[in-house]
Enzyme design. Structure first.
Site, mmCIF file in Angstrom:
data_model
loop_
_atom_site.group_PDB
_atom_site.id
_atom_site.type_symbol
_atom_site.label_atom_id
_atom_site.label_comp_id
_atom_site.label_asym_id
_atom_site.label_seq_id
_atom_site.Cartn_x
_atom_site.Cartn_y
_atom_site.Cartn_z
ATOM 1 C CG ASP A 259 -10.718 -33.112 -33.710
ATOM 2 O OD1 ASP A 259 -11.024 -33.945 -34.572
ATOM 3 O OD2 ASP A 259 -11.561 -32.482 -33.041
ATOM 4 C CG HIS B 29 -7.738 -30.257 -30.954
ATOM 5 N ND1 HIS B 29 -8.325 -29.225 -31.649
ATOM 6 C CD2 HIS B 29 -8.766 -31.072 -30.567
ATOM 7 C CE1 HIS B 29 -9.644 -29.416 -31.683
ATOM 8 N NE2 HIS B 29 -9.931 -30.522 -31.024
ATOM 9 C CG HIS C 224 -9.977 -34.677 -28.368
ATOM 10 N ND1 HIS C 224 -10.095 -35.393 -29.544
ATOM 11 C CD2 HIS C 224 -10.597 -33.484 -28.604
ATOM 12 C CE1 HIS C 224 -10.741 -34.668 -30.435
ATOM 13 N NE2 HIS C 224 -11.059 -33.513 -29.888
ATOM 14 C CG HIS D 31 -13.241 -31.130 -28.092
ATOM 15 N ND1 HIS D 31 -12.332 -30.677 -29.029
ATOM 16 C CD2 HIS D 31 -13.114 -30.302 -27.019
ATOM 17 C CE1 HIS D 31 -11.689 -29.625 -28.536
ATOM 18 N NE2 HIS D 31 -12.135 -29.390 -27.316
ATOM 19 C CG HIS E 84 -13.700 -33.172 -37.784
ATOM 20 N ND1 HIS E 84 -14.999 -32.821 -37.526
ATOM 21 C CD2 HIS E 84 -13.085 -33.256 -36.577
ATOM 22 C CE1 HIS E 84 -15.168 -32.680 -36.210
ATOM 23 N NE2 HIS E 84 -14.017 -32.940 -35.615
ATOM 24 C CG ASP F 96 -16.492 -33.026 -32.227
ATOM 25 O OD1 ASP F 96 -15.987 -32.605 -31.164
ATOM 26 O OD2 ASP F 96 -15.885 -32.989 -33.318
ATOM 27 C CG HIS F 97 -13.772 -36.210 -30.966
ATOM 28 N ND1 HIS F 97 -12.973 -36.694 -31.974
ATOM 29 C CD2 HIS F 97 -14.041 -34.912 -31.293
ATOM 30 C CE1 HIS F 97 -12.755 -35.732 -32.856
ATOM 31 N NE2 HIS F 97 -13.395 -34.646 -32.472
HETATM 32 FE FE FE Z 1 -13.641 -32.798 -33.420
HETATM 33 ZN ZN ZN Z 2 -11.808 -31.685 -30.967
#
Ligand code: FE
Ligand code: ZN
Length: 257
Positions: free
Chosen positions: A137, A113, A54, A56, A175, A58-59
């Site tokens: 996530d 999410h 996805h 985001h 995570h 942090d990905h």
């Molecule tokens: Fe994340």
């Molecule tokens: Zn995420």
């Protein structure tokens, strides 16, 4: 296909898939480029694919820098995330497949999410006996992602797809949230002996700074409240007999936990 788990940012995991036969590698959700580049150097491998679950940051935060180093790598992401994933070249939908190291992964569309979230599932083969699920996530060890863009009904549908996979499937989530997740799980499913036991194991592992990812789907089915919306314990905790309402209420409690 060897799978390496790389730590990134404060609590993210990046997964690096390595094909020894061809000295190629693929990466799932590169939060940042640095640990990936370091591992590629250690292995002497060339990056050929980036699989994003996805959009985001942090990905996908490492996409651009990895592409700068490996311009021939292909960037995969959800069709619904077009325009939100840096460098995306291939748009994936439910039922599509991707290949790496002679193995084929199935793509699941798992919104909730985010509205575009996908998961990659490598079924077991004769040579490799475990299935591997890269679920970003959506499903966490002991928990699930927050609903930023989707509805509880969508997330229940998405988790239902993942719950149908074999118990031996390894769950590679993005995570290290497991201990916190299980603390919450005990607050809504405290009589669950398997959960109590898992909590003890995870507490010890985290004291020793050991990772708790991957987990097994069979363990998640027994202990993860976000796969247990149709069970008596969670329905009692949520004061509902409706699976989606149970899920929504449990998710709401977790948001405030
Ligand atoms: Fe994340
Ligand atoms: Zn995420």
């Amino acid at each position: 296909m060897n799978i390496y788990r790389l730590s990134a940012l404060s609590d993210n995991y990046i997964f690096l898939l390595h094909d020894e036969a061809t000295q190629t590698a693929a990466v799932v959700d590169p939060a940042e480029a640095r640990p990936v580049l370091q591992k590629l150097t250690d292995l002497g491998a060339v990056l050929t694919a980036i699989f994003n679950t996805h959009h985001h940051s942090d990905h996908v935060g490492g996409n651009r820098q990895l592409l700068a180093q490996f311009p021939d790598a292909t960037v995969y992401g959800s069709a619904a995330d077009r325009g939100r994933i840096p460098g995306q070249q291939v748009s994936l939908n439910e039922g599509d497949t991707v290949e790496f190291a002679g193995r084929e992964a199935q793509v699941f569309f798992v919104p909730g999410h985010t509205r575009g979230h996908i998961a990659y599932y490598f079924p077991p083969t004769e040579a490799a006996q475990t299935g591997e699920l890269f679920c970003g996530d959506t499903l966490f060890a002991g928990g699930c992602g927050r609903l930023f863009e989707g509805t509880p009904a969508q997330m229940v549908d998405s988790l239902t797809k993942l719950r149908q996979l074999p118990d031996q499937t390894r769950i590679w989530c993005a995570h290290e949230y497991t201990l916190k997740n299980l603390k919450f799980a005990l607050s809504v499913d405290g009589q669950n002996a398997a959960l109590q036991q898992r909590y003890q194991q995870v507490a010890i592992a985290r004291q020793q700074q050991q990772p708790t990812v991957p987990s097994l789907l069979g363990t998640e089915k027994q202990t993860n409240p976000f796969l247990r919306w149709d069970g008596a314990a969670l329905q009692t905790a949520a004061n509902s007999s409706d699976p989606v309402q149970t899920f929504a209420r449990i998710r709401g409690m977790k948001d405030r936990f």
